[in-house]
Write a protein that holds these residues in place. Structure first.
Motif, PDB file in Angstrom:
ATOM      1  N   VAL A   6       0.841  -1.190   0.000  1.00 31.01           N
ATOM      2  CA  VAL A   6       0.000   0.000   0.000  1.00 31.01           C
ATOM      3  C   VAL A   6       0.881   1.247   0.000  1.00 31.01           C
ATOM      4  CG1 VAL A   6      -1.784   1.295   1.235  1.00 31.01           C
ATOM      5  CG2 VAL A   6      -1.811  -1.210   1.266  1.00 31.01           C
ATOM      6  N   ALA A   7       0.634   2.143  -0.945  1.00 36.12           N
ATOM      7  CA  ALA A   7       1.325   3.425  -0.985  1.00 36.12           C
ATOM      8  C   ALA A   7       0.536   4.436  -0.150  1.00 36.12           C
ATOM      9  CB  ALA A   7       1.453   3.922  -2.424  1.00 36.12           C
ATOM     10  N   GLY A  37      -3.358   4.003  -1.437  1.00 39.98           N
ATOM     11  CA  GLY A  37      -4.036   2.793  -1.886  1.00 39.98           C
ATOM     12  C   GLY A  37      -3.049   1.763  -2.382  1.00 39.98           C
ATOM     13  N   LYS A  38      -3.567   0.657  -2.892  1.00 39.23           N
ATOM     14  CA  LYS A  38      -2.729  -0.452  -3.327  1.00 39.23           C
ATOM     15  C   LYS A  38      -1.861  -0.071  -4.521  1.00 39.23           C
ATOM     16  CE  LYS A  38      -6.019  -4.024  -1.850  1.00 39.23           C
ATOM     17  NZ  LYS A  38      -6.885  -5.143  -2.310  1.00 39.23           N
ATOM     18  N   ALA A  48       1.835   5.119  -8.156  1.00 41.64           N
ATOM     19  CA  ALA A  48       0.623   4.741  -7.414  1.00 41.64           C
ATOM     20  C   ALA A  48       0.104   5.903  -6.592  1.00 41.64           C
ATOM     21  CB  ALA A  48       0.925   3.539  -6.524  1.00 41.64           C
ATOM     22  N   LEU A  49       1.015   6.638  -5.954  1.00 34.94           N
ATOM     23  CA  LEU A  49       0.597   7.774  -5.136  1.00 34.94           C
ATOM     24  C   LEU A  49      -0.016   8.883  -5.984  1.00 34.94           C
ATOM     25  CD1 LEU A  49       3.491   7.958  -2.533  1.00 34.94           C
ATOM     26  CD2 LEU A  49       1.085   7.513  -2.059  1.00 34.94           C
ATOM     27  N   VAL A  50       0.613   9.208  -7.110  1.00 30.17           N
ATOM     28  CA  VAL A  50       0.058  10.239  -7.997  1.00 30.17           C
ATOM     29  C   VAL A  50      -1.355   9.842  -8.416  1.00 30.17           C
ATOM     30  CG1 VAL A  50       0.281  11.327 -10.259  1.00 30.17           C
ATOM     31  CG2 VAL A  50       2.304  11.049  -8.805  1.00 30.17           C
ATOM     32  N   ARG A  51      -1.543   8.576  -8.802  1.00 27.51           N
ATOM     33  CA  ARG A  51      -2.856   8.090  -9.239  1.00 27.51           C
ATOM     34  C   ARG A  51      -3.866   8.096  -8.093  1.00 27.51           C
ATOM     35  NH1 ARG A  51      -4.813   3.388  -8.327  1.00 27.51           N
ATOM     36  NH2 ARG A  51      -2.775   2.415  -7.917  1.00 27.51           N
ATOM     37  N   GLU A  52      -3.481   7.528  -6.939  1.00 19.86           N
ATOM     38  CA  GLU A  52      -4.413   7.414  -5.821  1.00 19.86           C
ATOM     39  C   GLU A  52      -4.816   8.777  -5.272  1.00 19.86           C
ATOM     40  OE1 GLU A  52      -6.012   5.007  -4.393  1.00 19.86           O
ATOM     41  OE2 GLU A  52      -5.136   3.209  -5.265  1.00 19.86           O
ATOM     42  N   ILE A  53      -3.872   9.695  -5.154  1.00 15.52           N
ATOM     43  CA  ILE A  53      -4.188  11.021  -4.620  1.00 15.52           C
ATOM     44  C   ILE A  53      -5.166  11.742  -5.543  1.00 15.52           C
ATOM     45  CG2 ILE A  53      -3.226  13.292  -4.072  1.00 15.52           C
ATOM     46  CD1 ILE A  53      -0.677  11.788  -3.161  1.00 15.52           C
ATOM     47  N   ASP A  54      -4.953  11.594  -6.847  1.00 15.53           N
ATOM     48  CA  ASP A  54      -5.879  12.210  -7.800  1.00 15.53           C
ATOM     49  C   ASP A  54      -7.261  11.570  -7.699  1.00 15.53           C
ATOM     50  OD1 ASP A  54      -6.746  13.754 -10.116  1.00 15.53           O
ATOM     51  OD2 ASP A  54      -6.606  11.874 -11.227  1.00 15.53           O
ATOM     52  N   LEU A  83       2.972  -0.765   4.401  1.00 12.65           N
ATOM     53  CA  LEU A  83       2.674   0.645   4.149  1.00 12.65           C
ATOM     54  C   LEU A  83       3.956   1.339   3.729  1.00 12.65           C
ATOM     55  CD1 LEU A  83       0.309   1.574   7.118  1.00 12.65           C
ATOM     56  CD2 LEU A  83      -0.254   0.565   4.901  1.00 12.65           C
ATOM     57  N   ASP A  84       3.980   1.797   2.486  1.00 13.00           N
ATOM     58  CA  ASP A  84       5.140   2.480   1.901  1.00 13.00           C
ATOM     59  C   ASP A  84       4.817   3.971   1.936  1.00 13.00           C
ATOM     60  OD1 ASP A  84       7.537   2.822   0.620  1.00 13.00           O
ATOM     61  OD2 ASP A  84       7.118   1.373  -0.966  1.00 13.00           O
ATOM     62  N   VAL A  85       5.364   4.690   2.920  1.00 10.68           N
ATOM     63  CA  VAL A  85       4.907   6.046   3.231  1.00 10.68           C
ATOM     64  C   VAL A  85       5.854   7.087   2.629  1.00 10.68           C
ATOM     65  CG1 VAL A  85       4.169   7.601   5.067  1.00 10.68           C
ATOM     66  CG2 VAL A  85       4.015   5.121   5.405  1.00 10.68           C
TER      67      VAL A  85
END
Length: 312
Positions: A6-7, A37-38, A48-54, A83-85
């Motif tokens: 999970v990012a 998210g995953k 993943a973070l760019v996609r999930e945050i959007d 969890l990859d923070v």
């Protein structure tokens, strides 16, 4: 049991971070969480973070603005997660709960463990801990020690100071610590005592930092939640014990050659990074550190640096 990658995004705006509330019907429903998210197969964490945050908030994040904070492995019993923070303060736009979830900016000092899933709690520690952990060095008598501490705090005011004086007996240390506590409170600095847990109660400082010799004798957390607990560690086994004790952070080193421990073999940055990826608590690089090394430590997944000579 398969581990879910999970990012997680720590989106910072001033002294506040963006927090969402999980829907009631999902795993850990009703609790607060950081956006994320995953990570999909073949996808980088940054992507993943760019996609999930959007998708979750409508915010736009430049991927190059993301920097690592901490990696946390947690077993909930019914599922295991990594969890990859990562952190960013460069988001564009205003957040909206695009999946129906409430979102809001919350002050870091208002975040409470019980409001979040257990796996998120080390993230809260990382947000509340400073990037530099100042450690007191050698001094002569108690008056000189307190005077030197005051002078250093006036020149460079770190968020947290460890009062280290292993040559003092408990009585002299308590006298120094009581004066240091009052001084640190006046300057808005957290004071962490060094040594055995018995030193904490007479002083009511903000926390205790245990040497490995002290920590190795314990089987459970020796202080209540809300009191900082740190442990000096040197390898993976010691870090695992610190995590099992419920430590809030650990120092790890020596990372580089240091005059205070000339016979100790440095572990180097690559080993520090590997251990930080497994530790699941904030780690400070110790040994031969200067404040310029904070950025390097953070890029390696650490909280920052701890030092004696670089501050004292």
């Amino acid at each position: 049991m398969k581990e879910v990658h999970v990012a997680v995004a720590v989106i910072v705006r001033g002294s506040r971070v963006l927090i969402a509330r999980r829907p009631d019907h999902v795993h850990q429903g009703g609790l607060l969480e950081f956006p994320g998210g995953k990570v999909e197969p073949g996808e980088t964490v940054q992507a993943a973070l760019v996609r999930e945050i959007d998708e979750e908030t409508g915010l736009r994040v430049p991927p190059e603005s993301l920097s690592p904070v901490i990696a946390i492995r947690h077993d909930y019993g019914d599922k295991r997660v990594l969890l990859d923070v990562w952190r960013t303060s460069a988001v564009e736009g205003e957040p909206v709960g695009r999946e129906g979830q409430p979102v809001d900016w919350m002050a870091v000092d208002t975040l409470q463990d019980e409001d979040f899933p257990a796996a998120n709690r080390p993230i809260i520690r990382a947000l509340k801990l400073p990037p530099y952990l100042a450690i007191s060095g050698v001094f002569g008598n108690l008056v000189d020690g307190l005077r030197h501490l005051e002078g250093q705090l006036e020149q460079q005011r770190p968020g947290m100071v460890i009062l280290r004086a292993p040559w003092l007996g408990d009585s002299d240390y308590r006298e120094l610590a009581l004066s240091a506590r009052n001084l640190c409170r006046e300057m808005g600095v957290s004071l962490i005592l060094h040594g055995g847990v018995q030193r904490l109660e007479p002083v009511a400082a903000d926390g205790i930092h245990l040497s490995w010799a002290e920590a190795s004798q314990l089987t459970c957390r020796p202080v209540p939640e809300g009191v900082w607990l740190g442990v000096s560690c040197h390898n993976a086994e010691e870090l695992a014990h610190a995590v099992a004790l419920g430590a809030d952070y650990a120092t790890l080193g020596p990372v580089q050659a240091t005059s205070s421990h000339p016979d100790a073999d440095p572990i180097g940055w690559s080993r520090f990074q590997a251990l930080a990826a497994q530790a699941s608590i904030p780690l400070y690089a110790l040994g031969g550190m200067a404040t310029d090394d904070i950025a390097v430590a953070q890029q390696c997944g650490g909280q920052g640096c701890a030092g004696i000579s670089s501050w004292w």
